[in-house]
Enzyme design. Structure first.
Site, mmCIF file in Angstrom:
data_model
loop_
_atom_site.group_PDB
_atom_site.id
_atom_site.type_symbol
_atom_site.label_atom_id
_atom_site.label_comp_id
_atom_site.label_asym_id
_atom_site.label_seq_id
_atom_site.Cartn_x
_atom_site.Cartn_y
_atom_site.Cartn_z
ATOM 1 N N LYS A 98 -10.106 -4.545 -13.402
ATOM 2 C CA LYS A 98 -11.048 -3.951 -14.621
ATOM 3 C C LYS A 98 -11.156 -2.470 -14.261
ATOM 4 C CE LYS A 98 -14.743 -4.188 -12.403
ATOM 5 N NZ LYS A 98 -15.473 -2.954 -12.149
ATOM 6 N N ASP A 137 -16.786 1.644 -14.132
ATOM 7 C CA ASP A 137 -17.199 1.016 -12.978
ATOM 8 C C ASP A 137 -18.286 -0.301 -13.301
ATOM 9 O OD1 ASP A 137 -16.791 1.138 -9.668
ATOM 10 O OD2 ASP A 137 -15.803 2.409 -10.738
ATOM 11 N N SER A 189 0.785 -1.071 0.160
ATOM 12 C CA SER A 189 -0.202 0.145 0.007
ATOM 13 C C SER A 189 0.961 1.325 -0.144
ATOM 14 C CB SER A 189 -0.949 0.022 1.121
ATOM 15 O OG SER A 189 -1.791 1.351 1.323
ATOM 16 N N ARG A 190 0.283 2.448 0.061
ATOM 17 C CA ARG A 190 1.153 3.577 -0.178
ATOM 18 C C ARG A 190 1.658 3.977 1.450
ATOM 19 N NH1 ARG A 190 -2.401 7.684 1.540
ATOM 20 N NH2 ARG A 190 -4.456 6.962 1.666
ATOM 21 N N HIS A 228 -4.119 2.111 -11.965
ATOM 22 C CA HIS A 228 -3.816 0.888 -12.602
ATOM 23 C C HIS A 228 -2.372 0.619 -13.469
ATOM 24 C CE1 HIS A 228 -8.260 -0.867 -12.295
ATOM 25 N NE2 HIS A 228 -7.665 -0.509 -11.139
#
Length: 342
Positions: A101, A182, A40-41, A83
């Site tokens: 996706k 989405d 994660s960040r 992404h």
């Protein structure tokens, strides 16, 4: 062909939001899957997620996860706009990638990822989990075998009850917000699975003040004479069902058609219900397909080929051009606010 990866397969997850959590839960249903690491960040977010879901290690940056020698494949679960950057980091680190996706925000950036993975002999697949669902696979096989004759129409809709605040990621052009990426990807993927690429595309959408599509309708025409009528919405909860109609019958998918456990086949006066229930949410099937491909030394999956990803990304680009949606991706590679975490 890439070198085969025998079981067990050591999984990393990049991202700590809701879809990452669902994938992690379903990954526990996959034989031979090892929950190896989370990235994660921030180290805090990664550590919390790893402890909650049973991963062995946590990393406070994407690069550290990609450099982990005890990881074979990474599932990218960031918001859409990140992404490409996230998957590129993983590929540069020599990792196979299952990327949520849509693969990226447009076809050119998806094509870049495909070329990067191919140049290193690494597996890359867009995580369109619907195509790996055993019910969807059974339906595709029945259609291919002529169970409903020649397909004449696909109808599908997917909508969520709004309203969403302006600060929500779905309303943010910088994060690839809107109904199309989405939600619309599911009706579009179903139509593509059954009918392939359309010869004609007509799209209309109502845009939010932020510039994302809130209510979108699509009419696709095919050389065979078939049509697909599709919609997606952020302002109303639609039926979320789908129908595939042919010259001798039709197949009906229930609400939540993108993660079905049953479907109904109508032919003449006969009705047959297929029940293929399974545990979990259905994300395990794409993980199983990734592991099958890795064991076989395959760099892409026949269930979601890279060429299919690129075709659909091109179709999404054409739709966005018609409806006037322009994404404004952030300049930096990683999210810089909590609301971008997925």
């Amino acid at each position: 062909m890439t070198q085969s990866v025998p079981r067990p397969v050591r999984w990393g997850i990049l991202g700590t939001g809701g879809i990452a959590a669902t994938f992690a839960s379903d990954l526990k249903l996959v034989e031979g899957a090892v929950l190896a690491a989370v990235g994660s960040r921030t180290a805090e977010a990664a550590t919390t997620f790893a402890a909650r879901h049973g991963f062995a290690r946590a990393h406070g940056s994407w690069a550290d996860l990609a450099a982990d020698d005890e990881v074979d494949v990474i599932y990218v679960a960031t918001p859409h706009a990140f992404h490409q950057a996230a998957a590129a980091v993983c590929i540069a680190g020599g990792k196979h990638v299952l990327c949520e996706k849509p693969m990226t925000l447009d076809r050119p950036s998806s094509a870049t990822l495909v070329e990067q993975a191919r140049s290193r002999g690494l597996f890359l697949m867009e995580a369109m989990w619907m195509r790996c669902n055993p019910v969807i696979r059974r339906i595709a096989a029945l259609v291919a075998d002529g169970a409903i004759g020649e397909v004449t129409a696909v109808h599908a809709d997917l909508g969520l009850q709004g309203p969403f605040p302006a600060t929500h990621r779905l309303m943010d052009p910088a994060l690839g917000g809107g109904a199309l990426l989405d939600l619309g990807v599911y009706p579009i993927n179903l139509a593509h699975l059954i009918l392939g690429m359309p010869a004609s595309v007509q799209a209309w959408a109502h845009l939010s003040p932020e510039g994302v599509d809130q209510n979108t309708g699509l009419l696709l025409g095919y050389p065979s004479g078939a049509v697909a009528a599709l919609s997606c919405s952020l302002v109303a909860a639609t039926g979320n069902a789908a129908t595939i109609t042919g010259t001798t019958g039709r197949i009906q998918l229930p609400p939540a058609f993108f993660m079905p456990r049953t479907f109904t086949l109508h032919r003449g006066g006969d009705t047959e219900v297929f029940d293929l229930d399974f545990p979990g949410k259905g994300f395990q099937f794409e993980a199983e397909e990734v592991q099958r491909c890795l064991a076989a030394g395959e760099v892409e999956s026949p269930l979601m080929p890279q060429a299919t990803t690129l075709e659909i990304m091109g179709l999404l680009d054409a739709i966005r051009e018609q409806i006037g949606v322009r994404y404004q991706p952030p300049r930096s590679g990683q999210p810089n606010s909590g609301r971008t975490t997925r």
